[in-house]
Design an enzyme around this catalytic site. Sequence first.
Site, mmCIF file in Angstrom:
data_model
loop_
_atom_site.group_PDB
_atom_site.id
_atom_site.type_symbol
_atom_site.label_atom_id
_atom_site.label_comp_id
_atom_site.label_asym_id
_atom_site.label_seq_id
_atom_site.Cartn_x
_atom_site.Cartn_y
_atom_site.Cartn_z
ATOM 1 N N ASP A 97 -9.731 7.651 -35.916
ATOM 2 C CA ASP A 97 -10.854 8.925 -35.887
ATOM 3 C C ASP A 97 -11.279 9.245 -34.466
ATOM 4 O O ASP A 97 -11.180 8.691 -33.558
ATOM 5 C CB ASP A 97 -12.178 8.096 -36.498
ATOM 6 C CG ASP A 97 -13.382 9.050 -36.862
ATOM 7 O OD1 ASP A 97 -13.069 10.522 -37.013
ATOM 8 O OD2 ASP A 97 -14.505 8.825 -37.128
ATOM 9 N N HIS A 98 -11.835 10.402 -34.607
ATOM 10 C CA HIS A 98 -12.349 11.141 -33.136
ATOM 11 C C HIS A 98 -13.526 10.798 -32.714
ATOM 12 O O HIS A 98 -14.738 10.962 -33.723
ATOM 13 C CB HIS A 98 -12.072 12.653 -33.165
ATOM 14 C CG HIS A 98 -10.711 13.164 -33.199
ATOM 15 N ND1 HIS A 98 -10.238 14.148 -34.080
ATOM 16 C CD2 HIS A 98 -9.618 12.423 -32.430
ATOM 17 C CE1 HIS A 98 -8.903 14.300 -33.573
ATOM 18 N NE2 HIS A 98 -8.667 13.464 -32.775
ATOM 19 N N PHE A 116 -16.329 12.894 -37.653
ATOM 20 C CA PHE A 116 -15.783 13.000 -38.911
ATOM 21 C C PHE A 116 -14.472 13.421 -39.302
ATOM 22 O O PHE A 116 -14.229 14.202 -40.033
ATOM 23 C CB PHE A 116 -16.762 14.132 -39.772
ATOM 24 C CG PHE A 116 -18.349 13.665 -39.459
ATOM 25 C CD1 PHE A 116 -18.891 12.540 -39.860
ATOM 26 C CD2 PHE A 116 -18.996 14.869 -39.104
ATOM 27 C CE1 PHE A 116 -20.202 12.196 -39.550
ATOM 28 C CE2 PHE A 116 -20.316 14.635 -38.797
ATOM 29 C CZ PHE A 116 -20.869 13.325 -38.905
ATOM 30 N N HIS A 117 -13.459 12.684 -38.674
ATOM 31 C CA HIS A 117 -12.169 12.846 -38.855
ATOM 32 C C HIS A 117 -11.277 11.609 -39.001
ATOM 33 O O HIS A 117 -10.202 11.395 -38.634
ATOM 34 C CB HIS A 117 -11.483 13.623 -37.425
ATOM 35 C CG HIS A 117 -12.142 15.076 -36.865
ATOM 36 N ND1 HIS A 117 -11.889 15.272 -35.804
ATOM 37 C CD2 HIS A 117 -12.871 15.811 -37.722
ATOM 38 C CE1 HIS A 117 -12.486 16.708 -35.594
ATOM 39 N NE2 HIS A 117 -12.895 16.887 -36.855
ATOM 40 N N PRO A 118 -11.683 10.819 -40.082
ATOM 41 C CA PRO A 118 -10.940 9.747 -40.444
ATOM 42 C C PRO A 118 -9.467 9.952 -41.041
ATOM 43 O O PRO A 118 -9.650 11.036 -41.809
ATOM 44 C CB PRO A 118 -11.758 8.890 -41.223
ATOM 45 C CG PRO A 118 -12.624 10.026 -42.170
ATOM 46 C CD PRO A 118 -12.886 11.040 -41.002
#
Length: 545
Positions: free
Chosen positions: A299-300, A474-476
Amino acid sequence: MVDTLDFGSFDYVIVGGGTAGCVLANRLSADPDVTVLLLEAGGKDSWVWLHIPAGYLFCIGNPRTDWCFRTESEPGLNGRSIHYARGKVLGGCSSINGMIAMRGQARDYDEWAGLTGDDRWSWKEVLPVFKGSEDYWRGADEMHGVGGEWRVERQRLRWDLLDRFAEAAHQVGIPHSDDFNRGDNLGVGSFEVNQKGGIRWSAAKAFLRPALSRQNLKLATDASIDRLEIADGRVTGVRFTVKGEPARATARVETVLAAGAIGSPAILQRSGVGPAEHLRALGIPVVLDAPGVGGNLQDHLQLRMVYKVDGIMTLNKRAGSLFGKAMMGLEYALFRRGPLTMAPSQLGVFAKSGPEAETADLEYHVQPLSLEKFGDPLHAFAAFTASVCDLRPASRGTVRITAADHHVNPAIAPRYLSHPADRAKAARALALTRRIVAQPALAPYRPEEYRPGPAFRTEEELARAAGDIGTTIFHPVGTCRMGRADDAAAVTDPELRVKGLRGLRVIDASIMPTLTSGNTNTPTVMIAERGAALMRAERRAALRG
């Protein structure tokens, strides 16, 4: 004993009505000779705030539209547990996200091709897929397409403050970019967004809504997935509940998991597909020992630096009065312009963390506003936020179910900043932000660092500060990653079929071997386009015999 509702038999059953599921439903049902069932655990996308771009402020953290997951206590975040938003509505995260249209970099997809041994995932091969979905505001060229469902527009407002930040970025040597989607996104410029005329353009609107009139496509919302039905090594359908009532559906050809990087591995684990030792500890019979299911979570992590300013307009100031709010509403109602069309971030900066980076490995989301966290009110003082994230973190986490009951949320442990390289890069990223803000372009507005604060100076202090201010963007991805046939940790093969089972694919962001260098929604559209094409090609081959 409660009777189980039989939804019937379909050629394809798609689990998840988010970005990938909407694309799949459209593309697969385009063949009138097949039947498709789309199951979405959330509700319909009828709420007004799902359509006004700034409505993400009311959707994220709202159990009506967000699963409201939380991470485990994260050592890298100094023991904090953070909110982990996932869309709980048709369109999934595309209905509540920041709308930023971003493909990533060419090197991301070339890396995927190397990791999978399949050149079909290289930049050269995926670029036509991106173009085929796209309806680009500037028109078609060698990098962009028109006429597709996925509308990409420029934003409909500007801020002097962001122009000054862009100028400051130029002053530290970061070049200008007027298009982040040409394979190398180094530079500073305005993000382009998935909007249409100032209205959010979700995957539900773009792909699903036009297909719902087809008689061969059936949609069920509020359909919470219990588990897959598996017999003799083949997935034959799914068990789920509809508004609390048990139901089942049969898939004659294939079942597709499109429930995302959290949902897809959780469903597999509940179905007995995952790390055997973990499943046995929960009393779940092991169907397939697949240690990679739920691993490789990436994630980021955004580091949100906040600066107070003076003498220049910010949203904190503009929205700080009833008159200001009323004028914003009127501007949107009359012209579909102004702050209500805002994506969470308007200005983007892609930079290198150091001379060793071959391509940009940091991404900034710069906002003319500040608040403590999503859902909180704006600060009472004028300020802006410069969030920076490591585009290619080395840290890896897990998603693990904690019970066989599908109503129990899984344990999400991203393990942010657990790798020493990530901590070092976080410190460099915060230092770079300070260099940008210290440039002459911003000096007239007397920026004053509010978060994390000027007391953090050394690399170790900055790394600790990153743990204090870091939160997900919110980039999983990656929890059902694809890989070569001999890669024991890979869950799916390059055609997105689950290794060790028949009749099952995973087609969503969870199959990414590594994170893309930017926002992940548009890459998920591409993955679903590619997955649907693979499925249709396989069907054609089977019909030819």
